[in-house]
Design an enzyme around this catalytic site. Structure first.
Site, PDB file in Angstrom:
ATOM      1  N   ARG A  43       0.811  -1.204   0.000  1.00 57.17           N
ATOM      2  CA  ARG A  43       0.000   0.000   0.000  1.00 57.17           C
ATOM      3  C   ARG A  43       0.855   1.269   0.000  1.00 57.17           C
ATOM      4  NH1 ARG A  43      -3.591  -1.924   5.140  1.00 57.17           N
ATOM      5  NH2 ARG A  43      -3.234  -4.109   4.683  1.00 57.17           N
ATOM      6  N   ASP A 107      14.781  -0.686   0.757  1.00 58.22           N
ATOM      7  CA  ASP A 107      15.419  -0.866   2.060  1.00 58.22           C
ATOM      8  C   ASP A 107      16.450  -2.001   1.917  1.00 58.22           C
ATOM      9  OD1 ASP A 107      15.643  -0.483   4.881  1.00 58.22           O
ATOM     10  OD2 ASP A 107      14.222  -2.081   5.258  1.00 58.22           O
TER      11      ASP A 107
HETATM   12  P1  IMP Z   1      12.800  -4.141   1.334  1.00 54.48           P
HETATM   13  O1  IMP Z   1      13.493  -4.386   2.640  1.00 54.48           O
HETATM   14  O2  IMP Z   1      13.644  -3.290   0.413  1.00 54.48           O
HETATM   15  O3  IMP Z   1      12.347  -5.419   0.709  1.00 54.48           O
HETATM   16  O4  IMP Z   1      11.508  -3.271   1.664  1.00 54.48           O
HETATM   17  C1  IMP Z   1      10.357  -3.902   2.121  1.00 54.48           C
HETATM   18  C2  IMP Z   1       9.318  -2.955   2.607  1.00 54.48           C
HETATM   19  O5  IMP Z   1       9.657  -2.588   3.934  1.00 54.48           O
HETATM   20  C3  IMP Z   1       9.103  -1.627   1.900  1.00 54.48           C
HETATM   21  O6  IMP Z   1       8.298  -1.714   0.765  1.00 54.48           O
HETATM   22  C4  IMP Z   1       8.372  -0.867   3.007  1.00 54.48           C
HETATM   23  O7  IMP Z   1       7.008  -1.168   2.961  1.00 54.48           O
HETATM   24  C5  IMP Z   1       8.974  -1.424   4.266  1.00 54.48           C
HETATM   25  N1  IMP Z   1       9.894  -0.470   4.901  1.00 54.48           N
HETATM   26  C6  IMP Z   1      11.235  -0.455   4.868  1.00 54.48           C
HETATM   27  N2  IMP Z   1      11.740   0.561   5.573  1.00 54.48           N
HETATM   28  C7  IMP Z   1      10.673   1.237   6.072  1.00 54.48           C
HETATM   29  C8  IMP Z   1      10.522   2.423   6.897  1.00 54.48           C
HETATM   30  O8  IMP Z   1      11.486   3.095   7.321  1.00 54.48           O
HETATM   31  N3  IMP Z   1       9.250   2.781   7.194  1.00 54.48           N
HETATM   32  C9  IMP Z   1       8.158   2.096   6.759  1.00 54.48           C
HETATM   33  N4  IMP Z   1       8.247   1.008   5.984  1.00 54.48           N
HETATM   34  C10 IMP Z   1       9.488   0.575   5.645  1.00 54.48           C
END
Ligand code: IMP
Ligand code: MG
Length: 180
Positions: A43, A107
């Site tokens: 979302r 992230d």
């Molecule tokens: P990934 O770790 O790059 O796979 O990211 C996964 C998901 O983690 C992202 O799409 C966000 O929804 C969530 N996410 C990562 N860091 C944050 C943050 O600082 N605040 C809120 N959601 C986060």
């Protein structure tokens, strides 16, 4: 208890200005001769997507289709053991299409990489990844977004679509969750 910090990390006007710049760059790089399929990752992408499509439209870009998916990565840290769970897939046929894959933040990099790789198996002309935020210190794999508005430190942030336990997505700015 974790609560949102009073002073924003990124204000509404900073975000607006940077999305405009990014749209300018996307249009300059990719052109406006063929419409894009925009694929947003729900979302978190909702607010960024709404601003991005308008900024692109003002600059002459058109959309063939606006579509969304819900996906999350699962499994332990390493690249090979992570998998993508698609809770809602695209309805759009992206074969031969120019796809902009949009998320709120990159992230660890797993979600964006696994989602992009899955879309690449469907024969698009290309998939370009676009995120509002980038937390490079947290990366676990070799993955960068093609376009990103802001690089931020390793802090948990909320607002402008990003949540903490499904809260704070509605805030028009980005702020840090901090211990009080
Ligand atoms: P990934 O770790 O790059 O796979 O990211 C996964 C998901 O983690 C992202 O799409 C966000 O929804 C969530 N996410 C990562 N860091 C944050 C943050 O600082 N605040 C809120 N959601 C986060
Ligand atoms: Mg997300």
């Amino acid at each position: 208890m974790l609560t949102p910090r009073q002073e924003p990390l990124l204000t509404e006007s900073q975000i607006r200005e940077r999305i405009d710049q990014l749209a300018e760059k996307i249009v300059a790089d990719l052109g406006t001769d063929k419409p894009f399929v925009l694929a947003g990752l729900l979302r978190g992408c909702f607010m960024f997507t709404a601003d991005l499509v308008r900024a692109l439209s003002i600059r002459g870009a058109t959309l063939k289709e606006l579509d969304f998916m819900v996906a999350s990565s699962y499994g332990s840290g390493t690249e090979s053991s992570r998998k993508i769970d698609i809770q809602r897939d695209l309805q759009a046929d992206i074969s031969g299409q120019r796809v902009l894959l949009v998320d709120d933040i990159i992230d660890t990099g797993h979600t964006l990489k696994l989602t992009r790789d899955m879309l690449l198996t469907r024969g698009p002309e290309y998939v370009k990844t676009v995120t509002l935020l980038d937390k490079p210190e947290r990366r676990e794999i070799d993955m960068e977004a093609d376009y990103s508005c802001f690089s931020i430190p390793n802090l948990f942030v909320i607002g402008f679509g990003l949540d903490y336990d499904q809260k704070y997505r509605e805030l028009p700015y980005i702020t840090v969750m901090e211990e009080v």
